[in-house]
Design a protein around this motif. Structure first.
Motif, short mmCIF file in Angstrom:
data_model
loop_
_atom_site.label_atom_id
_atom_site.label_comp_id
_atom_site.label_asym_id
_atom_site.label_seq_id
_atom_site.Cartn_x
_atom_site.Cartn_y
_atom_site.Cartn_z
N UNK A 264 0.85 -1.19 0.00
CA UNK A 264 0.00 0.00 0.00
C UNK A 264 0.88 1.24 0.00
N UNK A 265 0.55 2.18 -0.89
CA UNK A 265 1.26 3.46 -0.96
C UNK A 265 0.21 4.56 -0.89
N UNK A 266 0.40 5.52 0.03
CA UNK A 266 -0.53 6.64 0.20
C UNK A 266 0.22 7.94 -0.04
N UNK A 267 -0.29 8.75 -0.96
CA UNK A 267 0.30 10.05 -1.30
C UNK A 267 -0.60 11.16 -0.78
N UNK A 268 -0.02 12.16 -0.13
CA UNK A 268 -0.78 13.32 0.32
C UNK A 268 -0.90 14.33 -0.82
N UNK A 269 -2.13 14.59 -1.25
CA UNK A 269 -2.40 15.55 -2.32
C UNK A 269 -3.58 16.44 -1.97
N UNK A 270 -3.55 17.13 -0.82
CA UNK A 270 -4.70 17.95 -0.44
C UNK A 270 -4.92 19.09 -1.42
N UNK A 271 -6.17 19.33 -1.74
CA UNK A 271 -6.52 20.42 -2.63
C UNK A 271 -6.32 20.15 -4.10
#
Length: 143
Positions: free
Chosen positions: A43-50
């Protein structure tokens, strides 16, 4: 109007201009991520808010996974009072090992987080191997 008092504001602004915190298509900025194994998946989670879902581009070529996203300005007819969130292009490349099944990647985008679930390839999972000794018939042993 929102006011912010910060004695280091001009220093921060100068640092951002010199170091270039916003990315461009030719020189994208990095995006934070977490990666871990959960059972038979990576599992890979990327932060891309907005970032709008249609501004995210996900490609796999050979064993290289590329995630590119663009955070666009709010609008052309607005007068910004405070602008601290970086705009521009963000990119990250991951080199996937042969133990991952790049053909069956599942991607979901929710609450500003892009989560990829990459299954472990069948050939990389533990399996039983038959062992025979002399004239005996093979017996199963855990690998």
């Amino acid at each position: 109007m929102l006011m912010r008092t910060d004695p280091f504001r001009e220093f921060d602004r100068l640092t951002q201009q010199v170091l270039g915190s916003a990315g461009t298509w030719s020189r994208p900025a990095a995006m934070p991520m977490d990666a871990y194994r959960d059972g038979d998946e990576f599992v890979v989670a990327f932060d891309l808010p907005g970032v709008a879902p249609d501004a995210i581009d996900l490609d796999v070529e050979r064993n290289v996974l590329t995630v590119k996203a663009e955070r666009r300005p709010v609008g052309k007819d607005v007068e910004m009072q405070v602008s601290e969130r970086p705009l521009g292009v963000f990119s990250r490349q991951l080199f996937l090992g042969d133990t991952l099944d790049a053909e069956r990647i599942d991607a979901k985008y929710d609450a500003g987080v892009l989560t990829l679930r990459i299954p472990i390839a069948e050939r990389a999972k533990p399996r039983k191997i038959a062992i025979s000794a002399g004239d005996e018939s093979p017996r199963q042993i855990d690998a």
